[in-house]
Design an enzyme around this catalytic site. Structure first.
Site, mmCIF file in Angstrom:
data_model
loop_
_atom_site.group_PDB
_atom_site.id
_atom_site.type_symbol
_atom_site.label_atom_id
_atom_site.label_comp_id
_atom_site.label_asym_id
_atom_site.label_seq_id
_atom_site.Cartn_x
_atom_site.Cartn_y
_atom_site.Cartn_z
ATOM 1 N N SER A 166 0.840 -1.205 0.000
ATOM 2 C CA SER A 166 0.000 0.000 0.000
ATOM 3 C C SER A 166 0.871 1.251 0.000
ATOM 4 O O SER A 166 1.794 1.373 0.813
ATOM 5 C CB SER A 166 -0.900 0.039 1.235
ATOM 6 O OG SER A 166 -1.749 -1.064 1.257
ATOM 7 N N GLU A 248 -0.474 -3.187 13.936
ATOM 8 C CA GLU A 248 -1.342 -2.918 12.771
ATOM 9 C C GLU A 248 -2.783 -3.293 13.102
ATOM 10 O O GLU A 248 -3.706 -2.515 12.861
ATOM 11 C CB GLU A 248 -0.858 -3.732 11.549
ATOM 12 C CG GLU A 248 -1.743 -3.549 10.330
ATOM 13 C CD GLU A 248 -1.236 -4.284 9.076
ATOM 14 O OE1 GLU A 248 -0.305 -5.092 9.190
ATOM 15 O OE2 GLU A 248 -1.797 -4.015 8.001
ATOM 16 N N SER A 376 -6.345 -12.084 7.086
ATOM 17 C CA SER A 376 -7.780 -12.288 6.834
ATOM 18 C C SER A 376 -8.489 -12.761 8.114
ATOM 19 O O SER A 376 -7.858 -13.170 9.087
ATOM 20 C CB SER A 376 -7.955 -13.334 5.734
ATOM 21 O OG SER A 376 -7.502 -14.587 6.213
#
Ligand SMILES: Cc1cc2nc3c(=O)[nH]c(=O)nc-3n(C[C@H](O)[C@H](O)[C@H](O)COP(=O)(O)OP(=O)(O)OC[C@H]3O[C@@H](n4cnc5c(N)ncnc54)[C@H](O)[C@@H]3O)c2cc1C
Length: 394
Positions: A166, A248, A376
């Site tokens: 990102s 994070e 995930s």
């Protein structure tokens, strides 16, 4: 007056005197913004950032010696609340403040802390995260980007590829995981820092169907890195990475769904429901919709109370542990439930996408990514089973 209340008054006065009013209610410019802002607004943002930096308020809880504010967690919360009261965004955001900075405070040596932290708080260094590879996502430890020590013993030569990085095209530094030992899996990984303008690094933005490129592929061909930029020791990178991932995830499980731009929040959903299905005796007319909304709101309330309780019990300044996966998992799925409901209530009207605005349709779409990045939902469930509940699984 209690100490915290007098701190609140002091902060409130200081913010009023320091934050340009033009920024009230205005979101932070995102790095992918295509149209530049008006010059006077840019100047106001710059002034706001400078004042916040002077006071250490871009990294409120970091030690003052590294440019932080030296605030206690309750004081930092007061600062956040007061900024929220003025509807003013943080002066600075990014992976420097939320991921690599806190990780360096835990695993960095003194030299690294002195070199990197002050440049994060001013925004001079903008960081990206080089973890995922084409064949290493959920199973991150199978990463293959290699770093080999050269004959001098002072430099690594890096070859390989990262993906989904990102903001790589807007960053001037990368923190990354490299393989330094091929004979073992987790114990053969090293965490290293690298300037993005090092020769041999090629950044290719990945263009999405929306036309945006929020993330990139990053290629490394004989890229030379300094051994001094290894964090936490050679072959110790997995431990450092786990700390970073918990930071994070704590950033993703801490604020409630209302933080995502464009999401329908607070009483907004009730008003929307009344508009969609009608109102009877001041209540949402349709009992199914009312039930669905009430159940969501109860879950949101329970979640925010659990968050508060956990914040009170967590040791001040301590790094989060694997339990943070519960928050990341729950918050991302809760946010998606809210967006699904908001979209259902809007019907076909909700599908309209305004090019210039982050409206509900974009919020709904962008929420899809929250159960993928940072690990995930399936991976969070595995972590909770293994490392929190200590279930006997492989
Ligand atoms: C918006 C966004 C931004 C991102 N930014 C970055 C970034 O800046 N830097 C970076 O390094 N990465 C970034 N990523 C990558 C992200 O970390 C990975 O996408 C994620 O870890 C999943 O890896 P993968 O895409 O390879 O999927 P895979 O690992 O291939 O997984 C595919 C599916 O299989 C499931 N699965 C896999 N293994 C298991 C298992 N053991 N048990 C149960 N289910 C399993 C997964 O849950 C998933 O549903 C970003 C991703 C997104 C969506």
């Amino acid at each position: 007056m209690g100490e915290l209340e007098s701190f609140r008054n002091e902060v409130r006065d200081w913010l009023k005197a320091s934050v340009p009013e033009s920024l009230y209610g205005r979101p932070l410019t995102m790095m992918a913004r295509e149209e530049p802002e008006a010059a006077d607004l840019q100047a106001d943002r710059k002034r706001y950032l400078e004042r916040m930096v002077e006071r250490g308020y871009t990294a409120p809880t970091w030690p003052k010696q590294y440019g932080g504010g030296g605030l206690t967690p309750p004081q930092a919360k007061v600062l956040q609340e007061e900024l929220g009261r003025l509807r003013v965004p943080p002066a600075l955001m990014g992976m420097g403040l939320t991921m690599i900075g806190p990780t360096l405070l835990v695993h960095g040596n003194d030299e690294q802390k002195e070199k990197y932290l002050p440049k994060i708080v001013t925004g001079e260094h903008r960081w990206c995260q080089g973890f995922s590879e084409p064949n290493a996502g959920s199973d991150l430890a199978s990463l293959r980007t290699s770093a080999k020590l050269d004959d001098s013993g002072e430099r690594y030569v890096i070859n390989g590829q990262k993906i989904w990085t990102s903001g790589a095209q807007y960053s001037n530094w990368i923190f990354m995981l490299v393989r330094t030992d091929e004979t073992t899996k987790h114990q053969g990984i090293t965490f290293i820092l690298l300037p993005m303008d090092t020769p041999g690094i090629e950044v290719k933005p990945i263009r999405l169907i929306s036309g945006n490129s929020p993330f990139c592929e990053v290629f490394f061909t004989d890229v030379v890195a300094d051994v001094k930029d290894v964090v936490g020791g050679v072959n110790q990178g997995w431990t450092v990475a786990k700390t970073l991932l918990n930071f994070e995830r704590s950033g993703m499980g801490g604020g409630g769904p209302q933080r995502r731009p464009g999401a329908t929040t607070g009483g907004g959903l009730v008003a929307l429901a009344k508009e969609a299905v009608g109102e009877r005796d001041g209540r949402i007319a349709d009992t199914r919709t009312r039930d669905r909304l009430a159940s969501l709101q109860l879950d949101e309330l329970a979640y925010s109370l659990t968050l508060k309780r956990s914040a009170q019990t967590r040791k001040a300044g301590g790094a989060p542990g694997p339990e943070i996966s519960m928050f990341k998992l729950y918050q991302s799925e809760l946010g998606q439930r809210r967006d699904e409901l908001a979209m259902a209530l809007r019907g076909t009207d909700g599908l309209a996408v305004d090019e210039n605005e982050v409206g509900p349709a974009r919020a709904w779409l962008s929420a899809k990514a929250t159960t993928i990045y940072g690990g995930s939902s399936e991976i969070q469930r595995n972590i909770i089973a293994k490392r929190v509940l200590k279930l006997p699984i492989n």
